[in-house]
Write an enzyme that holds these catalytic residues in place. Structure first.
Site, mmCIF file in Angstrom:
data_model
loop_
_atom_site.group_PDB
_atom_site.id
_atom_site.type_symbol
_atom_site.label_atom_id
_atom_site.label_comp_id
_atom_site.label_asym_id
_atom_site.label_seq_id
_atom_site.Cartn_x
_atom_site.Cartn_y
_atom_site.Cartn_z
ATOM 1 N N SER A 9 0.829 -1.103 -0.150
ATOM 2 C CA SER A 9 -0.120 -0.153 -0.152
ATOM 3 C C SER A 9 0.911 1.287 0.152
ATOM 4 C CB SER A 9 -1.014 0.018 1.137
ATOM 5 O OG SER A 9 -1.551 1.141 1.252
ATOM 6 N N HIS A 34 -1.033 -1.052 -4.364
ATOM 7 C CA HIS A 34 -2.426 -0.809 -3.627
ATOM 8 C C HIS A 34 -2.244 0.712 -3.427
ATOM 9 C CE1 HIS A 34 -6.035 -1.793 -1.399
ATOM 10 N NE2 HIS A 34 -5.679 -1.096 -0.670
ATOM 11 N N ASP A 36 -4.735 3.676 -1.520
ATOM 12 C CA ASP A 36 -5.880 3.801 -0.540
ATOM 13 C C ASP A 36 -6.090 5.312 -0.538
ATOM 14 O OD1 ASP A 36 -6.307 1.501 0.766
ATOM 15 O OD2 ASP A 36 -4.067 1.926 1.616
ATOM 16 N N MET A 38 -8.876 8.040 0.623
ATOM 17 C CA MET A 38 -9.790 8.483 1.553
ATOM 18 C C MET A 38 -10.078 10.184 1.505
ATOM 19 S SD MET A 38 -7.259 7.098 4.751
ATOM 20 C CE MET A 38 -6.371 5.374 4.491
ATOM 21 N N HIS A 67 -8.344 1.358 -3.854
ATOM 22 C CA HIS A 67 -9.566 1.150 -2.922
ATOM 23 C C HIS A 67 -10.008 2.386 -2.609
ATOM 24 C CE1 HIS A 67 -9.921 -0.061 1.738
ATOM 25 N NE2 HIS A 67 -11.305 0.208 1.159
ATOM 26 N N MET A 69 -12.127 4.644 -0.363
ATOM 27 C CA MET A 69 -12.894 4.999 1.092
ATOM 28 C C MET A 69 -13.434 6.241 1.024
ATOM 29 S SD MET A 69 -9.929 2.969 3.498
ATOM 30 C CE MET A 69 -8.462 3.012 2.377
ATOM 31 N N MET A 138 -11.826 -5.798 5.061
ATOM 32 C CA MET A 138 -11.021 -4.907 6.046
ATOM 33 C C MET A 138 -10.751 -5.790 7.504
ATOM 34 S SD MET A 138 -10.197 -2.381 4.228
ATOM 35 C CE MET A 138 -9.372 -1.423 5.503
ATOM 36 N N ASP A 176 -6.875 -6.529 3.884
ATOM 37 C CA ASP A 176 -6.129 -5.175 4.125
ATOM 38 C C ASP A 176 -6.212 -4.904 5.749
ATOM 39 O OD1 ASP A 176 -5.254 -2.752 3.988
ATOM 40 O OD2 ASP A 176 -6.798 -1.895 2.465
#
Length: 216
Positions: A9, A34, A36, A38, A67, A69, A138, A176
């Site tokens: 990540s 990966h 992330d 947010m 991913h 979020m 998660m 994850d």
């Protein structure tokens, strides 16, 4: 698609040397990269968006696993795919029209995943499991790196595997949160196909060796 994959990540990478860290992953045994994303609304943190994705797109030589979020992810999936995402995962908890969003991602040429928070039961995926390419479980509460692994995840992996098999789905299982050298083998044995690792990789003395050890 082969399994026993490691997806480091970039949330744990050195943002001041992101190109260097991506190129390290390109030369390592990492399978995916990966990302992330947010928004400070769905989770209590903000990471990065399209400007960072441009850097990833320019330098990543591996499969890019994004991913989201974020709330209303359906508004942004197309741009993330345009910016180089090979797979986009959206949260069950954030997606009002999940079936529509999953198929929109796939129609745009990317793989589509659905994500479950630790408190969301696997049975909520019964009506979508045959449509998705990946289920991301998660194993910490999303929003911050470096959290302690939630042990109930092993049970959820088994439940997800049963759901996949009973519906003749081809979805992969990704985990994850709190993944490291100590639990990687057990997670793969439990049925996980892809492991996301952030701090365990980027804080290691030798990130490349850590990735290698996780795959053993």
């Amino acid at each position: 698609m082969k399994t026993k994959l490691i997806a480091p990540s970039l949330l744990a990478a050195d943002f001041g040397n992101l190109q260097r860290d991506i190129e390290m992953l390109n030369h390592s045994q990492a399978d995916w990269i990966h990302v992330d994303v947010m928004d400070g609304r769905f989770v209590p943190n903000i990471s990065f968006g399209f400007p960072m994705m441009k850097t990833v797109q320019q330098h990543a030589g591996k499969f890019v696993d994004v991913h989201l979020m974020i709330v209303e992810p359906e508004k942004y999936v197309e741009e993330f795919i345009n910016q180089g995402a090979d797979l986009v995962s959206v949260h069950y908890e954030a997606c009002t029209h999940l079936h529509r969003t999953i198929h929109h991602i796939q129609d745009l040429g990317a793989k589509a995943g659905v994500v479950l928070n630790p408190s969301t039961p696997v049975l909520m995926l019964e009506d979508i499991i045959a449509d998705v390419d990946l289920v991301l479980l998660m194993s910490v509460n999303p929003g911050f790196g470096g959290q302690k692994f939630i042990e109930n995840t092993y049970k959820k992996i088994a439940e997800t595997k049963d759901l996949i098999l009973s519906n003749k789905s081809t979805a992969l299982i990704e985990v994850d949160g709190g993944v490291n050298i100590d639990n990687a083998a057990r997670l793969f044995e439990a049925g996980a196909d892809v492991l996301v690792a952030g701090n365990a990789v980027f804080s290691a003395e030798s990130p490349e060796r850590t990735i290698e050890l996780m795959k053993i």
